[in-house]
Design a protein around this motif. Structure first.
Motif, PDB file in Angstrom:
ATOM      1  N   LYS A 202     -14.380-100.128 -44.498  1.00  0.00           N
ATOM      2  CA  LYS A 202     -13.827 -98.499 -44.974  1.00  0.00           C
ATOM      3  C   LYS A 202     -13.155 -98.565 -46.579  1.00  0.00           C
ATOM      4  N   PRO A 203     -13.136 -97.578 -47.242  1.00  0.00           N
ATOM      5  CA  PRO A 203     -12.535 -97.571 -48.606  1.00  0.00           C
ATOM      6  C   PRO A 203     -11.643 -98.784 -48.677  1.00  0.00           C
ATOM      7  N   ASP A 204     -10.523 -98.351 -47.815  1.00  0.00           N
ATOM      8  CA  ASP A 204      -9.292 -99.154 -48.032  1.00  0.00           C
ATOM      9  C   ASP A 204      -8.814-100.191 -47.287  1.00  0.00           C
ATOM     10  N   GLN A 205     -10.421-101.702 -47.184  1.00  0.00           N
ATOM     11  CA  GLN A 205     -10.193-102.329 -46.238  1.00  0.00           C
ATOM     12  C   GLN A 205      -8.640-103.308 -46.417  1.00  0.00           C
ATOM     13  N   CYS A 206      -8.608-103.867 -46.028  1.00  0.00           N
ATOM     14  CA  CYS A 206      -7.516-104.666 -46.547  1.00  0.00           C
ATOM     15  C   CYS A 206      -7.838-106.084 -46.349  1.00  0.00           C
ATOM     16  N   LEU A 207      -7.984-107.514 -46.822  1.00  0.00           N
ATOM     17  CA  LEU A 207      -8.034-108.713 -45.950  1.00  0.00           C
ATOM     18  C   LEU A 207      -7.254-109.577 -46.156  1.00  0.00           C
ATOM     19  N   HIS A 208      -6.773-110.311 -45.484  1.00  0.00           N
ATOM     20  CA  HIS A 208      -5.304-110.785 -45.614  1.00  0.00           C
ATOM     21  C   HIS A 208      -5.371-112.254 -44.345  1.00  0.00           C
ATOM     22  N   THR A 209      -6.093-113.575 -45.123  1.00  0.00           N
ATOM     23  CA  THR A 209      -5.455-114.412 -43.764  1.00  0.00           C
ATOM     24  C   THR A 209      -4.135-115.391 -44.888  1.00  0.00           C
ATOM     25  N   VAL A 210      -3.441-115.690 -43.506  1.00  0.00           N
ATOM     26  CA  VAL A 210      -2.625-116.901 -43.900  1.00  0.00           C
ATOM     27  C   VAL A 210      -2.395-118.042 -42.859  1.00  0.00           C
ATOM     28  N   THR A 211      -1.263-118.940 -42.798  1.00  0.00           N
ATOM     29  CA  THR A 211      -1.098-119.813 -41.160  1.00  0.00           C
ATOM     30  C   THR A 211      -0.464-119.443 -40.575  1.00  0.00           C
ATOM     31  N   LEU A 212      -0.469-119.674 -39.508  1.00  0.00           N
ATOM     32  CA  LEU A 212       0.747-118.862 -38.446  1.00  0.00           C
ATOM     33  C   LEU A 212       2.266-119.081 -38.640  1.00  0.00           C
TER      34      LEU A 212
END
Ligand code: SAH
Length: 246
Positions: A202-212
């Motif tokens: 969607k236009p507001d897509q947000c991806l964020h990868t971190v560690t646990l």
């Protein structure tokens, strides 16, 4: 005597119109009635000859029964789901309603049309975090006890699966996702990668990868699908992937 109509359960995919399959598009174009949860029905453009029936989120069985009634009267009914209708969605609800309704004409033509489910759309945006064995877990305890969810989380983590979590955290159960993260840290350690994919495609897509170790409950809401890698999941450039061997 009326002839029985058709009842189709169709997946609208994660959001992007380009990810609606041609088969689903054709079913929507041929429908006389479209039934579904309000935001999904609002994705359908009104047109003459089409009636849109919006319903609230927790009334899946009523919605399915209403759709069966209309199909029995000869209408071409489509129940819409986001993503894939078989993944934590309306296809099972329809069969439950059918099972509970003796007397439904068995000449209603029921078809389930697949769609692209959130975890696959998210995985594609991230790279290939589900490239080896994985499982999907619904973190909502609306239809199962929280103790079952905790048990499945532990077993999936111990089994070495990458995991996708649907319905991770809602306003009505804000604390459980923190408990889920604690279980995952306990089983997988702090270095394991976890990705939060919100409003995918969607236009507001947000991806964020971190560690646990870095993950906090506030990183997820009901518009997020969460993907936890297996022990071999790693970053390559800006992508996250899981090797095919283990
Ligand atoms: N049938 C749907 C899932 C319904 S459960 C499917 O196959 O995708 C609803 C959950 O799906 C949400 O809480 C969220 O975890 C996930 N979801 C659905 N669409 C999404 C999107 N565009 N981006 C991120 N998560 C999404």
């Amino acid at each position: 005597m009326t002839t029985a109509g058709t009842l189709t359960v169709a997946g609208l995919g994660p959001g992007d119109e380009a990810l609606i399959t041609p088969e689903v598009r054709a079913a929507l174009d041929a429908a006389t009635d479209i039934v579904g949860y309000i935001p999904y029905v609002r994705r359908i453009a009104p047109r003459p000859g089409l009636t849109l029936h919006e319903s609230d989120n927790r009334v899946e069985l009523d919605r399915a029964a209403h759709a069966l009634d209309m199909a029995a009267q000869g209408r071409r009914v489509v129940i819409v789901s986001s993503g894939d209708p078989g993944v934590f969605a309306m296809a099972s609800a329809l069969f439950e309603a059918l099972e509970n309704r003796p007397g439904t004409p068995d000449d209603i033509d029921i078809r389930i049309l697949p769609g692209i489910t959130a975890m696959l759309a998210a995985a594609a945006q991230l790279g290939a975090p589900l490239g080896h064995d994985f499982c999907a877990i619904n973190l909502s305890d609306n239809l199962k006890p929280w103790s079952v969810i905790e048990h499945r989380l532990r077993m999936a983590a111990r089994g070495g699966f990458a995991m996708a979590f649907y319905n991770p955290r809602s306003a009505s159960r804000p604390h459980q996702f923190g408990q889920a993260l604690d279980i995952l840290r306990d089983e997988c350690g702090g270095e394991r990668l976890i990705s939060f994919a919100r409003d995918v495609t969607k236009p507001d897509q947000c991806l964020h990868t971190v560690t646990l170790a870095e993950a906090t409950p506030e990183m997820a809401d009901m518009r997020t699908v969460v993907i936890v890698g297996n022990a071999d999941t790693r970053r390559v450039g800006r992508y996250v992937y899981t090797p095919r061997r283990a």
